[in-house]
Design a protein around this motif. Structure first.
Motif, PDB file in Angstrom:
ATOM      1  N   THR B 147       0.832  -1.202   0.000  1.00  0.00           N
ATOM      2  CA  THR B 147       0.000   0.000   0.000  1.00  0.00           C
ATOM      3  C   THR B 147       0.873   1.262   0.000  1.00  0.00           C
ATOM      4  OG1 THR B 147      -1.802  -1.161   1.100  1.00  0.00           O
ATOM      5  CG2 THR B 147      -1.829   1.239   1.241  1.00  0.00           C
ATOM      6  N   LEU B 150       2.114   1.656  -3.493  1.00  0.00           N
ATOM      7  CA  LEU B 150       1.032   2.076  -4.378  1.00  0.00           C
ATOM      8  C   LEU B 150       0.757   3.570  -4.229  1.00  0.00           C
ATOM      9  CD1 LEU B 150      -1.357   1.709  -6.287  1.00  0.00           C
ATOM     10  CD2 LEU B 150      -2.747   1.421  -4.232  1.00  0.00           C
ATOM     11  N   LEU B 178      -7.616  10.850  -5.635  1.00  0.00           N
ATOM     12  CA  LEU B 178      -6.830   9.627  -5.425  1.00  0.00           C
ATOM     13  C   LEU B 178      -7.073   9.068  -4.023  1.00  0.00           C
ATOM     14  CD1 LEU B 178      -4.476   7.579  -5.918  1.00  0.00           C
ATOM     15  CD2 LEU B 178      -2.893   9.390  -5.244  1.00  0.00           C
ATOM     16  N   SER B 180      -9.562   9.579  -1.994  1.00  0.00           N
ATOM     17  CA  SER B 180     -10.952   9.128  -1.833  1.00  0.00           C
ATOM     18  C   SER B 180     -11.193   7.776  -2.498  1.00  0.00           C
ATOM     19  CB  SER B 180     -11.929  10.137  -2.450  1.00  0.00           C
ATOM     20  OG  SER B 180     -11.632  11.436  -2.037  1.00  0.00           O
ATOM     21  N   HIS B 181     -10.370   7.441  -3.491  1.00  0.00           N
ATOM     22  CA  HIS B 181     -10.519   6.139  -4.151  1.00  0.00           C
ATOM     23  C   HIS B 181      -9.755   5.029  -3.428  1.00  0.00           C
ATOM     24  CE1 HIS B 181     -12.280   8.260  -7.603  1.00  0.00           C
ATOM     25  NE2 HIS B 181     -12.626   7.087  -8.078  1.00  0.00           N
ATOM     26  N   VAL B 182      -8.717   5.375  -2.678  1.00  0.00           N
ATOM     27  CA  VAL B 182      -7.876   4.337  -2.076  1.00  0.00           C
ATOM     28  C   VAL B 182      -8.206   4.101  -0.598  1.00  0.00           C
ATOM     29  CG1 VAL B 182      -5.496   3.738  -1.468  1.00  0.00           C
ATOM     30  CG2 VAL B 182      -6.009   4.641  -3.747  1.00  0.00           C
ATOM     31  N   PRO B 184     -10.962   4.011   1.175  1.00  0.00           N
ATOM     32  CA  PRO B 184     -12.022   3.048   1.527  1.00  0.00           C
ATOM     33  C   PRO B 184     -11.554   1.593   1.478  1.00  0.00           C
ATOM     34  CG  PRO B 184     -12.873   4.735   0.051  1.00  0.00           C
ATOM     35  CD  PRO B 184     -11.378   4.920   0.099  1.00  0.00           C
ATOM     36  N   SER B 185     -10.477   1.301   0.740  1.00  0.00           N
ATOM     37  CA  SER B 185      -9.983  -0.081   0.661  1.00  0.00           C
ATOM     38  C   SER B 185      -9.056  -0.436   1.806  1.00  0.00           C
ATOM     39  CB  SER B 185      -9.222  -0.302  -0.650  1.00  0.00           C
ATOM     40  OG  SER B 185     -10.057  -0.040  -1.737  1.00  0.00           O
ATOM     41  N   ILE B 186      -8.631   0.552   2.594  1.00  0.00           N
ATOM     42  CA  ILE B 186      -7.674   0.224   3.658  1.00  0.00           C
ATOM     43  C   ILE B 186      -8.134   0.623   5.065  1.00  0.00           C
ATOM     44  CG2 ILE B 186      -5.716   0.338   2.051  1.00  0.00           C
ATOM     45  CD1 ILE B 186      -4.911   2.997   3.387  1.00  0.00           C
TER      46      ILE B 186
END
Lengths: 215, 215
Positions: B147, B150, B178, B180-182, B184-186
């Motif tokens: 992460t 990334l 960017l 706001s897109h990443v 939520p996955s972590i």
């Protein structure tokens, strides 16, 4: 071999030589002389096909996205994933694709309109996101343009980092990581659960594309 | 003004001139002559501080991350967000930061070890993610190193795209997209809901950092 076939082959080998030189040295440092030596053609042959170094760069940029149609999938987000994973695979294996991406990112190549490759790539992503939205695959808040641009920019940066750190040896893995971090923010759960974002996805789909073209 | 102060100022103005020339022309196209003209110093003064163009580039790269301590936050993911948003803000307003990032990405600048800026940035992100994990802010599947890498790669690409398309005028907004897109996955939901990822976050936090330093 007919004369026209020979001309097409010569043009292709000049483009491949230019691509390799641009990829290794950057646009500004590259010289037409190096490209001549690498291609093993005469000056006359080169200038028959290309008028200048910039013209060679434009030829390389044009070659970037040329690939056969992608296998259709019931999920359009899967096709979006496939396009990214196939590009990652091709970047590792095709010098024309490598050089074209490098030219789009090369800060030195100011003579060329560098926005164009980004824009065509954003448009392709946005089109696929729109199809996904029409099928109900996207969460309601997704802004198609913003997400398409984010994908494009983030992909470009991840590939640059992979290039710098290990000559793109881990690019398939890194793009798989990128997709796994972004898709959960845009896909509805039922679609997300079935997406294949494995690192070898690009290799498998590219083999399918090539098999389709040979038919 | 003491002689030492004068030397520090001269060194700084040479670095700023070098940064501006590298940013505009790329490393390979830039010449020491242009940097001399821009800085308005003598050749002797420049070579007193820097031995070569490469030495100038290393000086610019060293200047990149120097910024005061960030205001502490109860959420360590908020600090990670703040670091990204402040960097986006500084990229728009500080020529040294711009040039340093450009050098790290410039495919032409092969004489320099370009891995280093990526690596220090990845290490900083990984450290902050580790602190967030220790506080229970991360979803269980997160791989800290992946992460962190990334984030670094995606940030670099998004800033390149913003640079190419509009000279970074929309960079704050794009980095907000960017994140706001990443995130939520972590992030665990309770932390995610309270994160401030607004486009003006970097400007606000940078003002706080500067105010702290003036005390």
């Amino acid at each position: 071999m007919a004369q026209q076939d020979r001309a097409i082959r010569t043009r292709r080998s000049i483009l491949e030589a230019a691509a390799a030189v641009f990829d290794e040295r950057g646009y500004n440092s590259a010289t037409v002389g190096e490209i001549l030596t690498r291609a093993g053609v005469t000056k006359g042959a080169l200038y028959f096909h290309f008028t200048s170094k910039e013209d060679l760069a434009l030829g390389v940029l044009d070659a970037q996205l040329a690939v056969g149609p992608f296998p259709d999938q019931s999920s359009k987000l899967q096709v979006l994933v496939d396009q990214g994973m196939v590009l990652a695979h091709r970047l590792r294996h095709d010098p024309l694709v490598r050089a074209s991406t490098g030219l789009a990112l090369d800060q030195g190549a100011l003579g060329i309109n560098r926005g164009t490759p980004f824009e065509s790539w954003v448009a392709q992503n946005e089109d696929m996101l729109r199809q996904a939205k029409e099928q109900g695959e996207l969460l309601p808040h997704v802004n198609l343009r913003e997400t398409a641009e984010l994908f494009t920019g983030a992909f470009a940066g991840v590939q640059t980092m992979s290039h710098v750190l290990c000559d793109r040896a881990d690019l398939d893995h890194r793009i798989s990581v990128l997709l796994s971090h972004v898709l959960p923010s845009i896909a509805v759960p039922a679609v997300l659960a079935r997406l294949d974002m494995a690192p070898d996805r690009g290799e498998r789909i590219y083999a399918e594309i090539e098999a389709l073209q040979e038919k």
